[in-house]
Design an enzyme around this catalytic site. Structure first.
Site, PDB file in Angstrom:
ATOM      1  N   HIS A 206      45.972  16.824  -1.413  1.00  0.00           N
ATOM      2  CA  HIS A 206      46.670  15.884  -2.299  1.00  0.00           C
ATOM      3  C   HIS A 206      48.109  15.565  -1.895  1.00  0.00           C
ATOM      4  O   HIS A 206      48.777  14.779  -2.552  1.00  0.00           O
ATOM      5  CB  HIS A 206      46.653  16.383  -3.751  1.00  0.00           C
TER       6      HIS A 206
HETATM    7  N1  UDP Z   1      43.332  24.719  -8.860  1.00  0.00           N
HETATM    8  C1  UDP Z   1      42.505  24.543  -9.972  1.00  0.00           C
HETATM    9  N2  UDP Z   1      41.503  23.611  -9.902  1.00  0.00           N
HETATM   10  C2  UDP Z   1      41.294  22.831  -8.801  1.00  0.00           C
HETATM   11  C3  UDP Z   1      42.168  22.991  -7.694  1.00  0.00           C
HETATM   12  C4  UDP Z   1      43.181  23.945  -7.756  1.00  0.00           C
HETATM   13  O1  UDP Z   1      42.649  25.225 -10.975  1.00  0.00           O
HETATM   14  O2  UDP Z   1      40.383  22.003  -8.809  1.00  0.00           O
HETATM   15  C5  UDP Z   1      44.431  25.709  -8.947  1.00  0.00           C
HETATM   16  C6  UDP Z   1      44.583  26.640  -7.762  1.00  0.00           C
HETATM   17  O3  UDP Z   1      43.763  27.787  -7.902  1.00  0.00           O
HETATM   18  C7  UDP Z   1      46.051  26.985  -7.813  1.00  0.00           C
HETATM   19  C8  UDP Z   1      46.693  25.724  -8.339  1.00  0.00           C
HETATM   20  O4  UDP Z   1      45.655  24.982  -8.965  1.00  0.00           O
HETATM   21  O5  UDP Z   1      46.273  28.031  -8.734  1.00  0.00           O
HETATM   22  C9  UDP Z   1      47.310  24.940  -7.219  1.00  0.00           C
HETATM   23  O6  UDP Z   1      47.709  23.706  -7.680  1.00  0.00           O
HETATM   24  P1  UDP Z   1      48.081  22.498  -6.706  1.00  0.00           P
HETATM   25  O7  UDP Z   1      47.377  22.645  -5.428  1.00  0.00           O
HETATM   26  O8  UDP Z   1      47.861  21.260  -7.508  1.00  0.00           O
HETATM   27  O9  UDP Z   1      49.648  22.620  -6.552  1.00  0.00           O
HETATM   28  P2  UDP Z   1      50.598  23.196  -5.416  1.00  0.00           P
HETATM   29  O10 UDP Z   1      50.368  24.673  -5.358  1.00  0.00           O
HETATM   30  O11 UDP Z   1      50.281  22.488  -4.146  1.00  0.00           O
HETATM   31  O12 UDP Z   1      51.959  22.887  -5.917  1.00  0.00           O
END
Ligand code: UDP
Length: 375
Positions: A206
């Site tokens: 994403h």
């Molecule tokens: N996650 C979730 N459902 C999904 C994809 C990811 O609950 O379909 C969780 C994942 O386990 C992690 C968090 O969302 O705890 C990560 O979020 P994201 O990748 O949106 O944010 P980033 O860490 O890149 O800021």
């Protein structure tokens, strides 16, 4: 004794996962803390917000700002305008922010101007790539915070290099892992047991650099298409990515997928696309995956903790400890590299790793103990 009034800020999916253990820990000391949960509404749809609250039993927000999506300046400014009113009304002793999203930045800026101390959980992470909006959010938030809670010693060094006093820096460990440890057994037992007998790759994608540029996205999709000839790929796709797939007309790479049917054996080399999943279901899929392909921040850490091989489709990471100590490999966005590293794992040559120090489920306790001693 006067209670310490804390405003906890959340806005996006990873924020909910990070704030939960800290709120639970402060709740154990209700005689000392009064908590207010503010949800900016940066993520607002069902799969990215509502179901997550239900999934991990996060209390409903006391204040919902309902900001929604928008360009960076617009979104940041709208949050600031609304959050300033909340701060003036509630008069908190502390504003607690997590992670690196626009809500983190906007609420920190607002609190700083009102002279309210800020605690930043996950401070000091640096990708050294200022084309990432999150990097700007991290640098500004850290420069304004009074409590900087870090996940690793690298982060401490980054902060000191930027001139932040060591007295404000607290190495407390990884808060996401507190939540993961709390829910791991439930997630493993809960759903989709049949998955355990099938090898599959779990994918998340994403980051704007990967999905907003037509050629970058096509390059990645071609690599994924090759990998899916060898092993099925399950892709709970972020709304931003789903939108971009339609804009660029890349639907041909995908087929809709329903986890309950588990019918991806006949997937004809198409990527199995589903909406974002509730945390417990996603965690279950991570635990049972052959390996994970991602550009997420948090997923790099979760796979390191779980000992699952992770290939990160980015040129840099703000979480280098997952590469130095964990199971993560940065594969960049080069098609051949993504394919080659994936094939290595498929043929049983995945990277081994260890769990970094203080990624032990006790981070929230350390944070709250520091508040109790110092506030
Ligand atoms: N996650 C979730 N459902 C999904 C994809 C990811 O609950 O379909 C969780 C994942 O386990 C992690 C968090 O969302 O705890 C990560 O979020 P994201 O990748 O949106 O944010 P980033 O860490 O890149 O800021």
């Amino acid at each position: 004794m006067k209670k310490i009034k804390v405003i906890n800020v959340v806005g996006c999916r990873p924020n909910f996962i990070k704030i939960l253990p800290i709120m639970n820990e402060m709740n154990k000391h209700q005689e000392q803390f009064k908590q207010i949960l503010v949800h900016t509404g940066q993520h607002y749809d069902g799969a990215m917000s509502k179901t997550l609250f239900e999934d991990i039993y996060l209390p409903q927000p006391d204040v919902y700002l309902g900001i929604g999506s928008g360009a960076h300046a617009e979104q940041t400014a709208k949050i600031m305008i609304e959050f300033e009113k909340v701060c003036i009304d509630k008069k908190p002793d502390l504003v607690l922010v997590v992670g690196d999203v626009n809500s983190t930045l906007a609420c920190s800026l607002t609190a700083a101007k009102l002279c309210i101390p800020i605690a930043h959980v996950e401070a000091g992470l640096r990708s050294f790539d200022r084309s990432m909006p999150e990097e700007i959010n991290r640098i500004v938030t850290d420069s304004l915070s009074s409590f900087l809670f870090t996940t690793c010693r690298d982060a401490d060094k980054n902060l000191k290099r930027e001139g932040i006093s060591g007295k404000k820096i607290y190495f407390v460990g990884n808060i996401m892992i507190d939540t993961l440890i709390k829910f791991k057994a439930k997630a493993a037992a809960n759903t989709w047991k049949k998955m355990k007998n099938i090898d599959y790759v779990l994918l998340t994608l994403h980051r704007p650099n990967n999905v907003d540029d037509k050629h970058a996205l096509e390059n990645i999709l071609e690599a994924l298409h090759e990998i899916s000839k060898r092993m099925p790929i399950i892709f709970p796709a972020h709304p931003r990515t789903q939108k971009q797939i339609k804009v660029f007309g890349y639907e041909k790479y995908f087929r809709p997928f329903d986890l309950k049917q588990i019918n991806f054996i006949n997937s004809k080399n198409l990527i199995n696309l589903t909406n974002p999943l509730p945390y417990l279901e996603f965690l279950n899929l991570m635990i049972n995956a052959k390996f994970v392909l991602t550009d997420s921040g948090g997923v790099q850490e979760e796979t390191t903790f779980l000992g699952i091989s992770c290939l990160t489709i980015r040129e840099s990471t703000e979480r280098p400890i997952t590469v130095a100590e964990g199971t993560n490999i940065l594969v960049g966005t080069d098609k051949e590299r993504i394919i080659n590293e994936s094939l290595k794992i498929i043929s049983g040559r995945g990277k081994m790793g260890k769990v970094p120090k203080f990624w032990d489920g006790k981070t929230a306790k350390r944070i709250v103990n520091i508040f109790k001693k110092t506030l």
